[in-house]
Design a protein around this motif. Structure first.
Motif, PDB file in Angstrom:
ATOM      1  N   ARG A  90       0.832  -1.206   0.000  1.00 36.19           N
ATOM      2  CA  ARG A  90       0.000   0.000   0.000  1.00 36.19           C
ATOM      3  C   ARG A  90       0.864   1.252   0.000  1.00 36.19           C
ATOM      4  O   ARG A  90       0.638   2.185  -0.778  1.00 36.19           O
ATOM      5  CB  ARG A  90      -0.907   0.000   1.227  1.00 36.19           C
ATOM      6  CG  ARG A  90      -1.929   1.142   1.203  1.00 36.19           C
ATOM      7  CD  ARG A  90      -2.475   1.424   2.564  1.00 36.19           C
ATOM      8  NE  ARG A  90      -1.376   1.903   3.404  1.00 36.19           N
ATOM      9  CZ  ARG A  90      -1.357   1.840   4.716  1.00 36.19           C
ATOM     10  NH1 ARG A  90      -2.360   1.294   5.362  1.00 36.19           N
ATOM     11  NH2 ARG A  90      -0.335   2.295   5.407  1.00 36.19           N
ATOM     12  N   ASP A  91       1.897   1.275   0.860  1.00 37.12           N
ATOM     13  CA  ASP A  91       2.794   2.435   0.921  1.00 37.12           C
ATOM     14  C   ASP A  91       3.507   2.650  -0.409  1.00 37.12           C
ATOM     15  O   ASP A  91       3.694   3.795  -0.852  1.00 37.12           O
ATOM     16  CB  ASP A  91       3.820   2.267   2.048  1.00 37.12           C
ATOM     17  CG  ASP A  91       3.184   2.329   3.425  1.00 37.12           C
ATOM     18  OD1 ASP A  91       2.007   2.731   3.528  1.00 37.12           O
ATOM     19  OD2 ASP A  91       3.878   1.959   4.400  1.00 37.12           O
TER      20      ASP A  91
ATOM     21  N   ALA B  90      -8.711   1.576  -2.240  1.00 44.55           N
ATOM     22  CA  ALA B  90      -9.994   1.414  -1.549  1.00 44.55           C
ATOM     23  C   ALA B  90     -10.756   0.214  -2.098  1.00 44.55           C
ATOM     24  O   ALA B  90     -11.409  -0.519  -1.345  1.00 44.55           O
ATOM     25  CB  ALA B  90     -10.828   2.680  -1.691  1.00 44.55           C
ATOM     26  N   GLN B  91     -10.670  -0.025  -3.393  1.00 47.86           N
ATOM     27  CA  GLN B  91     -11.346  -1.175  -4.002  1.00 47.86           C
ATOM     28  C   GLN B  91     -10.718  -2.497  -3.554  1.00 47.86           C
ATOM     29  O   GLN B  91     -11.414  -3.508  -3.413  1.00 47.86           O
ATOM     30  CB  GLN B  91     -11.318  -1.083  -5.526  1.00 47.86           C
ATOM     31  CG  GLN B  91     -12.238  -0.024  -6.084  1.00 47.86           C
ATOM     32  CD  GLN B  91     -12.052   0.157  -7.594  1.00 47.86           C
ATOM     33  OE1 GLN B  91     -11.080  -0.322  -8.179  1.00 47.86           O
ATOM     34  NE2 GLN B  91     -12.990   0.874  -8.210  1.00 47.86           N
ATOM     35  N   LEU B  92      -9.401  -2.477  -3.349  1.00 48.60           N
ATOM     36  CA  LEU B  92      -8.725  -3.699  -2.898  1.00 48.60           C
ATOM     37  C   LEU B  92      -9.174  -4.091  -1.492  1.00 48.60           C
ATOM     38  O   LEU B  92      -9.285  -5.274  -1.173  1.00 48.60           O
ATOM     39  CB  LEU B  92      -7.206  -3.515  -2.912  1.00 48.60           C
ATOM     40  CG  LEU B  92      -6.550  -3.459  -4.292  1.00 48.60           C
ATOM     41  CD1 LEU B  92      -5.059  -3.156  -4.138  1.00 48.60           C
ATOM     42  CD2 LEU B  92      -6.752  -4.759  -5.047  1.00 48.60           C
ATOM     43  N   GLY B  93      -9.431  -3.116  -0.639  1.00 47.33           N
ATOM     44  CA  GLY B  93      -9.867  -3.404   0.730  1.00 47.33           C
ATOM     45  C   GLY B  93      -8.731  -3.913   1.593  1.00 47.33           C
ATOM     46  O   GLY B  93      -7.567  -3.915   1.207  1.00 47.33           O
ATOM     47  N   GLU B  94      -9.098  -4.354   2.788  1.00 52.36           N
ATOM     48  CA  GLU B  94      -8.129  -4.888   3.743  1.00 52.36           C
ATOM     49  C   GLU B  94      -7.916  -6.371   3.479  1.00 52.36           C
ATOM     50  O   GLU B  94      -8.840  -7.068   3.057  1.00 52.36           O
ATOM     51  CB  GLU B  94      -8.643  -4.703   5.178  1.00 52.36           C
ATOM     52  CG  GLU B  94      -8.722  -3.261   5.619  1.00 52.36           C
ATOM     53  CD  GLU B  94      -7.358  -2.611   5.760  1.00 52.36           C
ATOM     54  OE1 GLU B  94      -6.436  -3.259   6.268  1.00 52.36           O
ATOM     55  OE2 GLU B  94      -7.218  -1.445   5.336  1.00 52.36           O
TER      56      GLU B  94
END
Length: 198
Positions: free
Chosen positions: A146-147, A184-188
């Motif tokens: 993510r970073d 945001a679409q990938l989610g956690e």
């Protein structure tokens, strides 16, 4: 006339066991000494070495269930390494119901211990990873990805802007918006390592 008695050592040789076992057999009452202090030769191969623990364990189980209901509870099959066979059997009998006899409870306990040893071996060999460790590694990997994505527009925006002859700030802003939307679409991450008992 009866056969002459045997010394502990001679009896152990004929029985093909250690002399300590013979002494323990005498102390536990499995073997009886004659009036001459020697063992009867008829006791050789008589099965005195077979465990006769069942009656003692049954008594221990009954005693533990009556005396310590807080320790042995219904549904509690937590068997510790330092539990005696009687304690473990008591826990397993109560946990799995009274329909299991003592032999079955001891068999279940031994299987349980074997599985624990296998898991310990696999963990030490590196073939098995603790759930919390795997979860932490997965979290760190996801955060690093993510970073990396969040830093990508600032690195690439000016290069793309120069190639297209556009303003670097505007291109970086547009790329950042799209990267945020993508993240945001990938989610956690939702690790699924199999059913977790908890």
């Amino acid at each position: 006339m009866s056969a002459p008695g045997l010394t502990n050592r001679k009896f152990a040789e004929l029985e093909d066991c250690d002399e300590k076992q013979v002494r323990r057999g005498i102390e536990s009452g499995k073997l009886k000494l004659g009036t001459d202090g020697l063992l009867d030769p008829a006791l050789v191969k008589s099965g005195w070495r077979r465990p006769i623990r069942s009656s003692k364990i049954v008594a221990d189980v009954a005693d533990k269930v009556e005396k310590s209901p807080k320790t042995v509870r219904s549904g509690d099959a937590t068997v510790r390494d330092d539990d005696t066979p009687a304690q473990a059997a008591a826990k397993l009998i109560v946990a799995f119901g009274a329909s299991h006899d003592l032999t079955e409870a001891i068999r279940i306990k031994e299987n349980f211990n074997a599985l624990l040893k296998k898991l310990e071996y696999e963990q030490k060999a590196g073939a098995l990873v603790d759930f919390a460790t795997a979860e932490a590694v997965l979290f760190e990997e996801f955060r690093a990805q993510r970073d990396s994505w969040l830093n990508w527009p600032a690195r690439i925006g000016p290069i793309v802007a120069a190639d297209l002859g556009l303003e670097a700030d505007k291109v970086t802003e547009v790329l950042t918006a799209h990267v945020h939307q993508h993240i945001a679409q990938l989610g956690e991450p939702e690790p699924e390592f199999g059913e977790r008992k908890g």
